[in-house]
Design a protein around this motif. Structure first.
Motif: not given
Length: 152
Positions: A75-80, A82-83, A86
């Motif tokens: 999740r952290k990797q996906r969030r990174m 995605s960030n 973005s």
């Protein structure tokens, strides 16, 4: 439950059970001890069975922690990612806005220069018209003077 009922319950405790610690006392028919590990330290068979259960649950907990860690890392990797995406889109939007503003600035400066040129041309024409008007007034004045001189 009354106090005499509690003493009767003590007969149900196995004979090899150790006595209560000195900090144990009755308070409104509730048993209170200041040593939270008292029950497990005084009962080795309970403590050993709890420890064996604890080690198996510890392995399960470790596996669960590993799985949770993997999920968290994923999740952290996906969030990174995605960030980052973005942020990249945001930088692109800002760059596009900056390019549009620069283009608009160039157009407005060009238009401003053209308007200044037109203003200068109209100012020159206005000055010429004022001079011509002054000359014509002088001519009219002279002609009127000539007419009045002829009448006399």
């Amino acid at each position: 439950m009354q106090h005499n009922e509690i003493t009767e319950l003590q007969y149900l405790i196995p004979p090899n059970t150790p006595q209560f610690p000195p900090t144990f006392h009755l308070n409104n028919h509730q048993c209170i001890t200041t040593d939270p590990l008292h029950n497990f330290q005084n009962y080795p068979q309970i403590q050993s069975s709890f420890s064996s259960n604890n080690s198996s649950t510890s392995e399960e907990a470790d596996e669960l922690n590993d799985e949770m860690g993997l999920i968290f890392n994923e999740r952290k990797q996906r969030r990174m990612i995605s960030n980052r995406e973005s942020a990249r889109r945001s930088r692109m939007r800002k760059q596009k806005q900056l390019d549009e503003l620069c283009s608009q600035l160039h157009l407005l400066r060009t238009e401003n220069l053209q308007l200044i040129d037109k203003l200068n041309i109209f100012s020159e024409r206005h000055d010429e018209a004022l001079q011509e008007n002054a000359q014509l007034r002088d001519e009219v004045k002279e002609l009127r003077q000539m007419i009045t001189d002829l009448k006399i």
